[in-house]
Design a protein around this motif. Structure first.
Motif, PDB file in Angstrom:
ATOM      1  N   ILE A 280     -11.686  -0.061 -18.030  1.00 20.86           N
ATOM      2  CA  ILE A 280     -10.375   0.478 -18.385  1.00 20.86           C
ATOM      3  C   ILE A 280      -9.686   0.895 -17.092  1.00 20.86           C
ATOM      4  O   ILE A 280     -10.286   1.562 -16.237  1.00 20.86           O
ATOM      5  N   LEU A 281      -8.431   0.480 -16.951  1.00 20.46           N
ATOM      6  CA  LEU A 281      -7.674   0.674 -15.721  1.00 20.46           C
ATOM      7  C   LEU A 281      -6.573   1.715 -15.913  1.00 20.46           C
ATOM      8  O   LEU A 281      -6.068   1.895 -17.029  1.00 20.46           O
ATOM      9  N   ALA A 282      -6.192   2.360 -14.836  1.00 19.00           N
ATOM     10  CA  ALA A 282      -5.081   3.311 -14.904  1.00 19.00           C
ATOM     11  C   ALA A 282      -3.803   2.577 -15.298  1.00 19.00           C
ATOM     12  O   ALA A 282      -3.448   1.575 -14.664  1.00 19.00           O
ATOM     13  N   PRO A 283      -3.091   3.039 -16.327  1.00 16.44           N
ATOM     14  CA  PRO A 283      -1.857   2.373 -16.752  1.00 16.44           C
ATOM     15  C   PRO A 283      -0.640   2.781 -15.939  1.00 16.44           C
ATOM     16  O   PRO A 283       0.437   2.202 -16.108  1.00 16.44           O
ATOM     17  N   ALA A 284      -0.810   3.769 -15.060  1.00 18.86           N
ATOM     18  CA  ALA A 284       0.299   4.261 -14.237  1.00 18.86           C
ATOM     19  C   ALA A 284      -0.271   4.896 -12.988  1.00 18.86           C
ATOM     20  O   ALA A 284      -1.432   5.320 -12.958  1.00 18.86           O
ATOM     21  N   SER A 285       0.542   4.963 -11.953  1.00 23.39           N
ATOM     22  CA  SER A 285       0.149   5.692 -10.747  1.00 23.39           C
ATOM     23  C   SER A 285       0.491   7.164 -10.927  1.00 23.39           C
ATOM     24  O   SER A 285       1.556   7.504 -11.456  1.00 23.39           O
ATOM     25  N   GLY A 286      -0.414   8.021 -10.503  1.00 26.44           N
ATOM     26  CA  GLY A 286      -0.163   9.447 -10.662  1.00 26.44           C
ATOM     27  C   GLY A 286      -1.407  10.261 -10.387  1.00 26.44           C
ATOM     28  O   GLY A 286      -2.292   9.846  -9.634  1.00 26.44           O
ATOM     29  N   VAL A 287      -1.484  11.421 -11.023  1.00 26.08           N
ATOM     30  CA  VAL A 287      -2.572  12.370 -10.794  1.00 26.08           C
ATOM     31  C   VAL A 287      -3.317  12.618 -12.107  1.00 26.08           C
ATOM     32  O   VAL A 287      -2.700  12.807 -13.162  1.00 26.08           O
ATOM     33  N   VAL A 288      -4.639  12.619 -12.044  1.00 33.17           N
ATOM     34  CA  VAL A 288      -5.456  12.924 -13.213  1.00 33.17           C
ATOM     35  C   VAL A 288      -5.355  14.417 -13.511  1.00 33.17           C
ATOM     36  O   VAL A 288      -5.649  15.250 -12.653  1.00 33.17           O
ATOM     37  N   VAL A 289      -4.950  14.766 -14.727  1.00 33.19           N
ATOM     38  CA  VAL A 289      -4.826  16.174 -15.110  1.00 33.19           C
ATOM     39  C   VAL A 289      -5.855  16.586 -16.154  1.00 33.19           C
ATOM     40  O   VAL A 289      -6.086  17.784 -16.348  1.00 33.19           O
ATOM     41  N   THR A 290      -6.485  15.623 -16.812  1.00 35.28           N
ATOM     42  CA  THR A 290      -7.575  15.893 -17.755  1.00 35.28           C
ATOM     43  C   THR A 290      -8.605  14.789 -17.627  1.00 35.28           C
ATOM     44  O   THR A 290      -8.250  13.608 -17.571  1.00 35.28           O
ATOM     45  N   ALA A 291      -9.884  15.188 -17.579  1.00 34.78           N
ATOM     46  CA  ALA A 291     -10.984  14.222 -17.555  1.00 34.78           C
ATOM     47  C   ALA A 291     -12.127  14.817 -18.363  1.00 34.78           C
ATOM     48  O   ALA A 291     -12.834  15.704 -17.888  1.00 34.78           O
ATOM     49  N   HIS A 292     -12.280  14.342 -19.594  1.00 34.94           N
ATOM     50  CA  HIS A 292     -13.311  14.887 -20.486  1.00 34.94           C
ATOM     51  C   HIS A 292     -14.358  13.829 -20.756  1.00 34.94           C
ATOM     52  O   HIS A 292     -14.058  12.727 -21.202  1.00 34.94           O
ATOM     53  N   ASP A 293     -15.622  14.181 -20.504  1.00 29.25           N
ATOM     54  CA  ASP A 293     -16.744  13.274 -20.726  1.00 29.25           C
ATOM     55  C   ASP A 293     -17.829  14.036 -21.482  1.00 29.25           C
ATOM     56  O   ASP A 293     -17.746  15.245 -21.662  1.00 29.25           O
ATOM     57  N   GLY A 294     -18.851  13.313 -21.912  1.00 31.60           N
ATOM     58  CA  GLY A 294     -20.000  13.944 -22.554  1.00 31.60           C
ATOM     59  C   GLY A 294     -20.091  13.753 -24.057  1.00 31.60           C
ATOM     60  O   GLY A 294     -21.071  14.184 -24.679  1.00 31.60           O
ATOM     61  N   GLU A 295     -19.086  13.097 -24.666  1.00 28.06           N
ATOM     62  CA  GLU A 295     -19.144  12.833 -26.104  1.00 28.06           C
ATOM     63  C   GLU A 295     -19.920  11.540 -26.369  1.00 28.06           C
ATOM     64  O   GLU A 295     -19.851  10.589 -25.601  1.00 28.06           O
TER      65      GLU A 295
ATOM     66  N   LEU B  33      -9.084  10.515 -20.662  1.00 23.92           N
ATOM     67  CA  LEU B  33      -8.392  10.844 -19.420  1.00 23.92           C
ATOM     68  C   LEU B  33      -6.911  11.013 -19.706  1.00 23.92           C
ATOM     69  O   LEU B  33      -6.360  10.332 -20.578  1.00 23.92           O
ATOM     70  N   ILE B  34      -6.271  11.915 -18.971  1.00 21.90           N
ATOM     71  CA  ILE B  34      -4.814  12.038 -19.016  1.00 21.90           C
ATOM     72  C   ILE B  34      -4.295  11.995 -17.586  1.00 21.90           C
ATOM     73  O   ILE B  34      -4.775  12.735 -16.721  1.00 21.90           O
ATOM     74  N   VAL B  35      -3.330  11.110 -17.354  1.00 19.90           N
ATOM     75  CA  VAL B  35      -2.723  10.942 -16.028  1.00 19.90           C
ATOM     76  C   VAL B  35      -1.254  11.344 -16.095  1.00 19.90           C
ATOM     77  O   VAL B  35      -0.531  10.920 -17.007  1.00 19.90           O
ATOM     78  N   GLU B  36      -0.816  12.160 -15.155  1.00 18.55           N
ATOM     79  CA  GLU B  36       0.607  12.479 -15.040  1.00 18.55           C
ATOM     80  C   GLU B  36       1.279  11.350 -14.260  1.00 18.55           C
ATOM     81  O   GLU B  36       0.978  11.136 -13.079  1.00 18.55           O
ATOM     82  N   ASP B  37       2.167  10.631 -14.931  1.00 17.70           N
ATOM     83  CA  ASP B  37       2.832   9.478 -14.327  1.00 17.70           C
ATOM     84  C   ASP B  37       3.748   9.919 -13.194  1.00 17.70           C
ATOM     85  O   ASP B  37       4.636  10.749 -13.382  1.00 17.70           O
ATOM     86  N   ARG B  38       3.538   9.341 -12.025  1.00 13.92           N
ATOM     87  CA  ARG B  38       4.304   9.698 -10.835  1.00 13.92           C
ATOM     88  C   ARG B  38       5.792   9.436 -11.003  1.00 13.92           C
ATOM     89  O   ARG B  38       6.630  10.218 -10.533  1.00 13.92           O
ATOM     90  N   ASP B  39       6.154   8.367 -11.701  1.00 14.86           N
ATOM     91  CA  ASP B  39       7.558   7.976 -11.799  1.00 14.86           C
ATOM     92  C   ASP B  39       8.335   8.758 -12.845  1.00 14.86           C
ATOM     93  O   ASP B  39       9.462   9.184 -12.600  1.00 14.86           O
ATOM     94  N   SER B  40       7.736   8.963 -14.019  1.00  9.35           N
ATOM     95  CA  SER B  40       8.477   9.577 -15.130  1.00  9.35           C
ATOM     96  C   SER B  40       8.148  11.035 -15.355  1.00  9.35           C
ATOM     97  O   SER B  40       8.914  11.764 -16.004  1.00  9.35           O
TER      98      SER B  40
END
Length: 226
Positions: free
Chosen positions: A74-89, A124-131
């Protein structure tokens, strides 16, 4: 509200499900920022989600490893900063059988009461750099996240693998854009994708699209990533 433009978060062919091109809210609810969410299930060149069909397919659950999407990058759909990363489920058993789907559907209220991880699974949640919008990738494979909160990512960068965690009946990736990284209050934002080839559900001829929302049941493949 103008849609935000993303790249498809994968390579290869995937079939579109719960598309906002068919209806809004796409998943039937506005809950958890899902108003314009879209699902993609990995397929082969024959359109199959799994190469195996046996008695388990019709009567009970199936291992997620049986499905073509499971473990795909799975690839990042936008350039930006990761603001949530939850694993372990846990990646749980998949369900194509109506006999297995009925009790699973009856457990939906219980999953909601258990909170976000029981619904989104690994995500994962990424804050989109552009929008400035927040883009979520949901139902990821346990242990596959390759980025952490605060990391900067580029569109097309591998960030995880497709899984079957959370509220998922078979391995797939769920994509949505929101106005907040907090899923309990987020409102959905329209999205579209750049540069992909689409095979309509009816009709053999594919067509290339510069931007758009894939139709329900169509198969898509990115023409370029990043």
């Amino acid at each position: 509200m103008d849609p935000i433009a993303l790249t498809l978060p994968f390579t290869g062919r995937w079939v579109t499900q719960n598309s906002p091109a068919r209806r809004v809210p796409s998943h039937g609810v506005d809950l958890l920022g899902q108003r314009y969410a879209i699902d993609f299930v990995g397929v082969d060149d024959r359109g199959r989600t799994a190469p195996v069909r046996d008695w388990r397919t019709f009567l009970t659950t199936e291992p997620p490893e049986r499905f073509l999407a499971f473990g795909r990058a799975i690839l990042a759909p936008a350039s930006g900063v990761v603001v949530t990363a939850h694993d372990g489920e846990t990646d749980h058993e998949a369900r194509r059988s109506p006999l297995a789907l009925v009790p699973y559907a009856l457990g939906q209220a219980s999953r909601l009461r258990r909170g976000i991880p029981a619904i989104a699974g690994n995500h994962l949640i990424v804050e989109d750099r552009d929008s400035g919008a927040f883009v979520a990738l949901v139902h990821l494979r346990a242990g596959s996240l390759r980025v952490a909160v605060g990391d900067r990512v580029a569109a097309g960068q591998p960030v995880a693998a497709c899984g079957n965690s959370g509220n998922s009946t078979q391995p797939h990736v769920h994509v949505q854009a929101m106005d907040s990284p907090d899923l309990t209050v987020a409102r959905g934002i329209p999205l579209l994708f750049r540069s992909f080839r689409e095979w309509p559900r009816r009709g053999p001829a594919p067509h290339d699209r510069e931007t758009g929302i894939p139709a329900e049941g169509s198969v898509v493949e990115p023409l370029s990533v990043g």
